[in-house]
Design an enzyme around this catalytic site. Sequence first.
Site, short mmCIF file in Angstrom:
data_model
loop_
_atom_site.label_atom_id
_atom_site.label_comp_id
_atom_site.label_asym_id
_atom_site.label_seq_id
_atom_site.Cartn_x
_atom_site.Cartn_y
_atom_site.Cartn_z
N ILE A 67 0.82 -1.22 0.00
CA ILE A 67 0.00 0.00 0.00
C ILE A 67 0.85 1.27 0.00
CG2 ILE A 67 -0.43 0.12 2.50
CD1 ILE A 67 -3.02 0.89 -0.28
N ASP A 68 1.90 1.31 0.83
CA ASP A 68 2.78 2.48 0.79
C ASP A 68 4.13 2.14 1.42
OD1 ASP A 68 2.11 2.58 3.50
OD2 ASP A 68 1.56 4.70 3.51
#
Length: 218
Positions: A67-68
Amino acid sequence: MNSVTISHAPYTITYHDDWEPVMSQLVEFYNEVASWLLRDETSPIPDKFFIQLKQPLRNKRVCVCGIDPYPKDGTGVPFESPNFTKKSIKEIASSISRLTGVIDYKGYNLNIIDGVIPWNYYLSCKLGETKSHAIYWDKISKLLLQHITKHVSVLYCLGKTDFSNIRAKLESPVTTIVGYHPAARDHQFEKDRSFEIINVLLELDNKTPINWAQGFIY
């Protein structure tokens, strides 16, 4: 390699030809939001935001997507941990170790495996705060992942909650696996057999399976 100038740090983006179709839109979207996200100290530093755009796409079969970045010590290469201390990459390495039988390793890096591009949906976060830059990257994230899925056969997203509606965001038909995050509680990731499943899917698509053992560092 090509490069393009932008109005904010990192001021220049160096990229492989395969990214050319999305670069003008990327520059436009980034210039709109950069002043907001650059108010924060970031992980990774701005010079590393776009480092994965140096990767070609035409030779990739699988995208492994988180996701990040790590909230601290992001390198710009997703899941990379040079000192091999981050839980996510250690869990991924353990999973591949069980699959391949390789045990004497000092690290693991998805970025050195033929046919694989590791990716983070959002390209930065505020130092120490995961998903804190989601709002800024959203348009860019969708644009870039959409472009990647035009080249790969399988998209493997790590995080059942984070990626629950990812298929709705993508226009190109790509086989998508949404698995547990490596840091998921109750050892759920240990029971996840996605790396094996990816190779079955590639074979069904008449593509060469991934040699996951290539990612080990000794």
